[in-house]
Scaffold this motif. Structure first.
Motif, short mmCIF file in Angstrom:
data_model
loop_
_atom_site.label_atom_id
_atom_site.label_comp_id
_atom_site.label_asym_id
_atom_site.label_seq_id
_atom_site.Cartn_x
_atom_site.Cartn_y
_atom_site.Cartn_z
N GLU A 534 -1.97 -7.45 -2.65
CA GLU A 534 -1.22 -8.67 -2.40
C GLU A 534 0.28 -8.35 -2.26
O GLU A 534 0.99 -8.96 -1.47
CB GLU A 534 -1.44 -9.64 -3.56
CG GLU A 534 -1.78 -11.02 -3.08
CD GLU A 534 -2.12 -11.93 -4.24
OE1 GLU A 534 -1.54 -13.01 -4.33
OE2 GLU A 534 -2.96 -11.52 -5.09
N VAL A 535 0.72 -7.38 -3.05
CA VAL A 535 2.13 -7.00 -3.01
C VAL A 535 2.50 -6.46 -1.63
O VAL A 535 3.59 -6.72 -1.12
CB VAL A 535 2.43 -5.96 -4.11
CG1 VAL A 535 3.78 -5.31 -3.89
CG2 VAL A 535 2.38 -6.60 -5.48
N VAL A 536 1.58 -5.70 -1.02
CA VAL A 536 1.91 -5.09 0.27
C VAL A 536 1.33 -5.85 1.45
O VAL A 536 1.34 -5.36 2.57
CB VAL A 536 1.42 -3.63 0.33
CG1 VAL A 536 2.13 -2.79 -0.71
CG2 VAL A 536 -0.08 -3.55 0.09
N GLY A 537 0.84 -7.06 1.19
CA GLY A 537 0.28 -7.86 2.28
C GLY A 537 -0.92 -7.20 2.92
O GLY A 537 -1.03 -7.16 4.14
N ASP A 539 -1.78 -4.20 3.37
CA ASP A 539 -1.51 -3.10 4.28
C ASP A 539 -1.64 -1.78 3.51
O ASP A 539 -0.78 -1.42 2.71
CB ASP A 539 -0.10 -3.25 4.87
CG ASP A 539 0.16 -2.25 5.99
OD1 ASP A 539 -0.32 -1.10 5.88
OD2 ASP A 539 0.84 -2.62 6.96
N ILE A 542 1.26 0.80 3.80
CA ILE A 542 2.44 0.54 2.98
C ILE A 542 2.13 0.93 1.53
O ILE A 542 2.94 1.55 0.84
CB ILE A 542 2.87 -0.94 3.05
CG1 ILE A 542 3.22 -1.32 4.48
CG2 ILE A 542 4.05 -1.20 2.12
CD1 ILE A 542 3.68 -2.75 4.64
N ASP A 545 2.41 4.63 1.01
CA ASP A 545 3.81 5.04 0.91
C ASP A 545 4.38 4.69 -0.46
O ASP A 545 5.08 5.49 -1.09
CB ASP A 545 4.66 4.33 1.98
CG ASP A 545 4.36 4.87 3.37
OD1 ASP A 545 3.69 5.91 3.44
OD2 ASP A 545 4.80 4.25 4.35
N ALA A 546 4.08 3.47 -0.91
CA ALA A 546 4.62 3.02 -2.19
C ALA A 546 4.09 3.90 -3.32
O ALA A 546 4.81 4.25 -4.25
CB ALA A 546 4.24 1.56 -2.43
N SER A 549 5.86 7.28 -3.24
CA SER A 549 7.23 7.17 -3.72
C SER A 549 7.25 6.90 -5.23
O SER A 549 8.09 7.42 -5.95
CB SER A 549 7.91 6.07 -2.92
OG SER A 549 8.92 5.47 -3.62
N ASN A 586 3.98 -3.31 -9.27
CA ASN A 586 3.77 -3.26 -7.83
C ASN A 586 2.49 -2.54 -7.46
O ASN A 586 1.90 -2.78 -6.42
CB ASN A 586 4.95 -2.59 -7.14
CG ASN A 586 6.09 -3.55 -6.93
OD1 ASN A 586 5.89 -4.76 -6.93
ND2 ASN A 586 7.28 -3.03 -6.76
#
Lengths: 644, 148
Positions: A534-537, A539, A542, A545-546, A549, A586
């Motif tokens: 839900e946080v990344v819609g 995707d 994404i 990547d998150a 990181s 997140n």
């Protein structure tokens, strides 16, 4: 020419309700089924006021409102935005809304608001102030309601618990047939009252979006039989026949929330019995596969009762709708049952409707989606029979003598060894003593509200001791506070499960089964992928990547947190815990996030006592999240969740 | 022309998520890792909207906001503030919303142009809220009008 109101609302029931109210007040009402349709009609029809639902598929009310305000053809039309209570905290400072109205709204209030804006027009600064005020009122009301519910459910359930518990004890003694009949009647009445209270509380929680679904394997006949079992007696009293038919395709084993399903069915059957004087009630269930994992169940509850006129068929699913007006008073007494059923069905991914002819009876239909077990390995090993492999050593922490008596006599009857503790301090002592005597408990039943030390603190203390002693003792909360919010408090404190008072043996057994069979190591996933998505819609790229990181910086952050704790640097602990908590949040690491929150609060309050152990726990929770994302399979699970 | 958004946060993973989500929506996104860098980029990058974390080392989000407001070149830019659920900053936010402190601090801003978003931020909500603030600032209006 009469004043014209455009109602933009995707729910037909809501739309009809608004139309009914406004037409009675003498307005002319136009309907639009979604945001796009609403925009077109606003331009074409030039209504005097627009009533806009906030939450609609495709184009939300906020978005539609923005577009209305941009278009010079419609920018002058006042907009009243309808929000559900649960959405109120998410409100943006809207682009030119004239007014917010919380659902479910009072009919008189709606009419007043519409009247005001129809005559005064749009956007004077004082309207904007009113908007700010309205927003604040909604937030306050929401909190007040939530507090009220928690207290109310406590106040109502505590005495009921004692009544039902004592009644059950009396039934188990030697009684004459006459006494038996009296006491049975009393028990039935108390249970009916309890289920009414539960309905009201659950309905409110559903409306506020606070109620979650369980997912566990079950046998379909179990919820159906449990619903019918209670109803058979009532039907028998009225001389009605109760018949069940299963379609050929209906699977036996499913995964989903059996309890909610049972509730819906019980509500509909109870309703059918209430409005049928002669004839029969038939229940039919059919199934149709949605895909390899899912099946849609279609239930029909048919009666030969008084039937429902066409124009009421949608409204009966609204709360308190039946008893509202004198014309429908004879249908009264339904309260929230059907409204609750509707909300539950929606939660279960289905819909509910009725087909009926006055005088000829009604057929209530509902569908629900359930998962099929072939695809999902059962989390809980199936348990044969209702008896435990051995007698359990149970610690019951409970301050009320009545409740002690009830717990002790009913559990002893089942062959378990009971130790009592009257408050949290005693409970922790008993836990320690049992451990020292090498006779540890198998289970703790913990009252939450106790003098001296409450159940939450006692649980925390036991969990703390377990860090050095090892092991994980199942702790089950017993409380009359029935709200989801309260439940999560218990879980956060380290409890494993939760039963509401009055505790009934069957329910308790059900809660205990998975706990007692579970491997001691926590089997729940450290990550709620749905949250992360839900946080990344939704995707996955994404999210990948998150993750990369996040994982690269976590070790250093953690090191800094530990250093801050060693130096007893409270503001450093606050800042670092805040940061790590955010990272975990997140990624959907809810347990890690909760521990991080505790640490942050400690730092903020400049009180770091016991913080070292909490850091250790934080570290291990974070390690679980890291381990989860280090395995390549998470991406598959994520894609499966998205369905792409 | 695509709208520009500047994200200011000391949390690199958080920046990764926000900027990817917004880029996907067609915005041009730049990032800053602390308040000072944020102020500098507010002038050079000239964003239509700034997303600002409150709890940062050095200059915190409120201080950045005050400085933005003091500078006529950046005073009109809409600001979306990030708070954390249950965190100190959120308590502060709630307390100040009710006492009107935020209004004082944001004096000079159009109050409608300042919004808050609670972490963990859901992509859907982020996008909606960004649109709402842009609308409130009148930026979205021009863009919509220009494109239609």
């Amino acid at each position: 020419m009469s004043t014209r109101i455009l109602v933009v609302e995707d729910s037909r029931t809501e739309a009809m309700r608004a139309r009914l109210i406004l037409e009675r007040a003498g307005y002319q009402v136009l309907l639009a089924a979604d945001g796009k349709d609403g925009l077109t009609k606003a331009v074409a029809e030039k209504p005097d006021v627009i009533l806009l639902d906030a939450l609609m598929p495709q184009m939300s009310g906020f978005e539609a409102c923005g577009k209305l305000k941009i278009d010079p053809q419609t920018s002058h039309i006042p907009v009243i935005l309808l929000v559900s209570n649960g959405e109120a905290t998410d409100l943006p400072s809207g682009p030119g809304l004239e007014c917010l109205l919380a659902k479910p709204y009072d009919p008189a209030l709606l009419v007043t608001k519409v009247q005001t804006f129809a005559t005064r027009g749009v956007a004077s600064p004082e309207n904007q102030d009113a908007l700010t005020r309205a927003r604040r009122e909604i937030q306050n009301a929401q909190q007040a309601r939530s507090d009220f519910l928690a207290n109310m459910s406590h106040e109502l359930r505590t005495p009921l618990h004692e009544i039902i518990g004592m009644t059950e004890l009396v039934i188990a003694t030697d009684l004459t047939a006459e006494q038996h009949q009296y006491i049975n009647t009393a028990r039935a009445a108390s249970n009916a009252l309890l289920s009414l209270i539960n309905d009201v509380i659950e309905f409110s929680e559903l409306e506020a979006g606070q109620l979650g679904l369980e997912e566990r394997p079950f046998d379909l006949s179990e919820p159906i039989e449990r619903a019918l079992e209670i109803m058979r007696a009532r039907a028998g009293d009225k001389g009605l026949e109760l018949a069940l038919t299963r379609g050929a395709q209906v699977p036996k084993q499913l995964i989903g929330d059996a309890n909610r399903l049972r509730q819906v069915l019980a509500n509909l059957v109870a309703n059918a019995i209430k409005f049928t004087d002669a004839g029969k009630i038939s229940i039919r269930v059919d199934a149709e596969p949605v895909n390899a994992h899912q099946v849609e169940l279609h239930f029909r509850v048919s009666d030969t009762g008084i039937g429902i006129p066409q124009d009421r068929q949608e409204l009966i699913f609204e709360p308190f709708q039946q008893s509202d007006s004198s014309a429908t008073r004879r249908y009264g007494g339904l309260g929230v049952g059907l409204a609750l059923a509707k909300q539950l069905v929606r939660l279960l991914g289905g819909r509910i409707w009725v087909a009926s002819q006055p005088g000829e009876g009604s057929v209530f239909h509902f569908t629900v989606k359930m998962q099929m077990p072939a695809q999902v390995a059962p989390v809980i090993a199936p348990v044969a029979g209702k008896t435990w492999p051995r007698a359990l050593r149970i610690l019951v922490a409970e301050d009320s003598p009545t409740n002690q008596l009830i717990a002790k006599s009913s559990l002893s009857k089942a062959g378990h060894a009971i130790t009592l503790a009257a408050n949290g301090v005693q409970a922790v002592k008993q836990f320690q003593a049992a451990h020292e005597n090498a006779q540890p408990f198998d289970l703790v039943l913990m009252d939450v509200a106790m003098p001296e030390m409450d159940g939450l603190d006692a649980t925390r203390a036991i969990r703390e001791k377990e860090k050095s002693l090892g092991g994980h003792l199942p702790i089950v909360a017993m409380t009359a506070f029935a709200t989801k919010e309260y439940q999560s408090k218990c879980i956060e404190a380290g409890m494993d499960a939760y039963v509401t008072k009055p505790v009934r043996i069957e329910e308790l057994n059900k809660t205990l089964e998975p706990l007692m069979m579970r491997e001691p190591a926590a089997t729940e996933s450290p990550v709620n992928l749905r949250d992360a998505l839900e946080v990344v819609g939704d995707d996955v790229d994404i999210l990948r990547d998150a993750v990369a990181s996040s994982l690269s910086e976590v070790p250093e952050q953690l090191q800094q947190l530990k250093e801050a704790m060693t130096k007893q640097d409270a503001s450093g602990v606050e800042a670092k815990a805040h940061r790590l908590k955010g990272v975990m949040g997140n990624l959907g690491g809810s347990q890690a996030c909760a521990v991080g929150q505790c640490l942050e609060t400690m730092g903020e309050q400049r009180n770091l006592s016991g913080g070292g152990e909490l850091v250790t726990r934080f570290e291990s929770e974070i390690a679980r999240v890291v381990a989860f994302y280090s395995s390549p399979t998470w991406e598959q699970s994520a894609r499966a969740l998205i369905g792409g | 022309m695509a709208l520009k958004i500047l994200c200011v946060d000391d949390d690199q993973p958080q920046l990764t998520i926000i900027s990817s989500v917004l880029k996907k929506e067609g915005y041009v996104v730049d990032i800053a890792l602390d308040g000072y860098q944020g102020l500098e980029k507010a002038r050079t990058f000239q964003p239509d909207l700034i997303i600002l974390d409150i709890m940062m080392p050095g200059l915190n989000g409120y201080q950045v906001c005050q400085k933005l407001q003091a500078d006529p070149e950046t005073a009109k830019i809409g600001v979306l503030m990030l708070t954390a659920k249950g965190g100190v900053d959120e308590k502060y936010r709630v307390a100040s919303e009710f006492s009107g402190k935020v209004k004082d601090r944001m004096h000079g801003f159009d109050v409608g142009a300042v919004e808050f978003l609670t972490k963990p931020i859901k992509a859907k909500e982020l996008v909606l809220r960004v649109k709402a603030v842009l609308w409130a600032c009148g930026v979205g209006v021009e863009a919509e009008a220009a494109s239609s």
